[in-house]
Write an enzyme that holds these catalytic residues in place. Structure first.
Site, PDB file in Angstrom:
ATOM      1  N   HIS A  13      -2.082  -4.097   4.925  1.00 45.23           N
ATOM      2  CA  HIS A  13      -1.811  -3.640   6.300  1.00 45.23           C
ATOM      3  C   HIS A  13      -3.114  -3.312   7.007  1.00 45.23           C
ATOM      4  O   HIS A  13      -4.068  -2.825   6.392  1.00 45.23           O
ATOM      5  CB  HIS A  13      -0.877  -2.421   6.305  1.00 45.23           C
ATOM      6  CG  HIS A  13      -1.496  -1.176   5.778  1.00 45.23           C
ATOM      7  ND1 HIS A  13      -1.976  -0.172   6.581  1.00 45.23           N
ATOM      8  CD2 HIS A  13      -1.749  -0.773   4.511  1.00 45.23           C
ATOM      9  CE1 HIS A  13      -2.469   0.803   5.834  1.00 45.23           C
ATOM     10  NE2 HIS A  13      -2.361   0.468   4.573  1.00 45.23           N
TER      11      HIS A  13
ATOM     12  N   CYS B 262       0.846  -1.204   0.000  1.00 41.81           N
ATOM     13  CA  CYS B 262       0.000   0.000   0.000  1.00 41.81           C
ATOM     14  C   CYS B 262       0.884   1.258   0.000  1.00 41.81           C
ATOM     15  O   CYS B 262       2.000   1.247   0.512  1.00 41.81           O
ATOM     16  CB  CYS B 262      -0.907   0.001   1.224  1.00 41.81           C
ATOM     17  SG  CYS B 262      -2.096   1.368   1.238  1.00 41.81           S
TER      18      CYS B 262
ATOM     19  N   ARG C 298       2.831   4.979   6.439  1.00 37.98           N
ATOM     20  CA  ARG C 298       3.297   4.262   7.638  1.00 37.98           C
ATOM     21  C   ARG C 298       3.866   2.893   7.311  1.00 37.98           C
ATOM     22  O   ARG C 298       4.412   2.215   8.186  1.00 37.98           O
ATOM     23  CB  ARG C 298       2.132   4.109   8.628  1.00 37.98           C
ATOM     24  CG  ARG C 298       1.542   5.419   9.093  1.00 37.98           C
ATOM     25  CD  ARG C 298       0.202   5.189   9.764  1.00 37.98           C
ATOM     26  NE  ARG C 298      -0.782   4.637   8.815  1.00 37.98           N
ATOM     27  CZ  ARG C 298      -2.022   4.283   9.152  1.00 37.98           C
ATOM     28  NH1 ARG C 298      -2.443   4.425  10.388  1.00 37.98           N
ATOM     29  NH2 ARG C 298      -2.849   3.802   8.241  1.00 37.98           N
TER      30      ARG C 298
ATOM     31  N   ASP D 153       0.380   3.779   1.731  1.00 44.15           N
ATOM     32  CA  ASP D 153       0.306   4.360   3.083  1.00 44.15           C
ATOM     33  C   ASP D 153       1.698   4.722   3.611  1.00 44.15           C
ATOM     34  O   ASP D 153       2.618   3.900   3.590  1.00 44.15           O
ATOM     35  CB  ASP D 153      -0.371   3.336   4.016  1.00 44.15           C
ATOM     36  CG  ASP D 153      -0.752   3.939   5.354  1.00 44.15           C
ATOM     37  OD1 ASP D 153       0.145   4.458   6.057  1.00 44.15           O
ATOM     38  OD2 ASP D 153      -1.935   3.897   5.702  1.00 44.15           O
TER      39      ASP D 153
ATOM     40  N   CYS E 210      -5.912   0.066   7.054  1.00 47.47           N
ATOM     41  CA  CYS E 210      -5.763   0.599   5.683  1.00 47.47           C
ATOM     42  C   CYS E 210      -6.943   1.510   5.349  1.00 47.47           C
ATOM     43  O   CYS E 210      -8.100   1.099   5.411  1.00 47.47           O
ATOM     44  CB  CYS E 210      -5.675  -0.549   4.675  1.00 47.47           C
ATOM     45  SG  CYS E 210      -5.431  -0.002   2.981  1.00 47.47           S
TER      46      CYS E 210
HETATM   47 CO    CO Z   1      -3.459   1.180   2.998  1.00 45.67          CO
END
Ligand code: CO
Length: 211
Positions: free
Chosen positions: A97, A41, A45, A43, A100
């Site tokens: 993850h 992803c 993090r 993302d 998400c």
């Molecule tokens: Co995500």
């Protein structure tokens, strides 16, 4: 200004690398032979190399919202083809993850413009596994399970690809694995998906019987 911090960080990173190995960048510039393709992803993090403890040159990476492998997405297709045919990666990892945002948005339908068609793929995963998912009352458990089922479906989407099948029939590689990164604890979890078994059940539909 934030940019200044980044360039200062970079200078320090270069100095650290050269201190440990003066020929570090000479070696890096000779080429790459990663064994892994990681699809994760976007993302901020979920940091790919960092969470796996891998160094530059060890993993080929593709990231998008909710780690999707969509058959008409030129971008992900080019990455997979390059990784399989030219880099000859042995392992393809789809890493979802928990927490998400894409998964959460898909479970709370609303008009998000450009994102609508992208999130539709996640809603299709939900529909495919509705019998199981509708039996989960706890919302966090439901989100978590959709994260896992989405990883499984994206792994399936990889083995449906013609050139992946061609390579697999010829060499037994790439092998496909599904993982989830838990942002709540930092732990990486192997879903232990038996992709070849799951694919075996739908092989008659998707197998292209490549030469
Ligand atoms: Co995500």
């Amino acid at each position: 200004m934030e940019f200044e911090r980044i360039f200062a960080n970079n200078k320090k990173w270069v100095a650290d690398k050269l201190e440990k190995d003066p020929s570090y960048f000479d070696k890096l510039s000779e080429g790459q032979q990663p064994e892994f393709l990681y699809i994760g992803c976007s993302d901020s993090r979920v940091t790919a190399e960092d969470l796996m403890g891998l160094q530059p040159g060890e993993v080929f990476i593709h990231r998008n919202v909710a780690n999707l492998v969509i058959s008409t997405d030129n971008n992900v297709n080019a990455v997979i083809q390059f990784a399989v045919e030219f880099l000859k990666v042995k392992y393809i990892i789809v890493c979802g993850h928990y927490e998400c945002g894409g998964i959460k948005a898909a479970l709370h339908p609303s008009d998000m413009g450009q994102l609508n068609s992208w999130l539709q793929t996640l809603r299709d995963v939900y529909r495919l596994h509705r019998a199981e998912l509708d039996g989960i009352e706890d919302e966090r458990e439901l989100f978590d399970r959709l994260v896992e089922l989405n990883v499984q479906e994206q792994c399936m989407n990889i083995v449906k690809i013609d050139h992946v099948q061609r390579a697999w029939y010829k060499t037994g590689y790439p092998k496909v694995y599904g993982w989830v990164f838990d942002v709540r604890t930092g732990n990486l979890k192997d879903l232990n998906l038996d992709i070849e078994k799951v694919y075996g059940e739908i092989r008659s539909i998707y197998d292209l019987k490549p030469e």
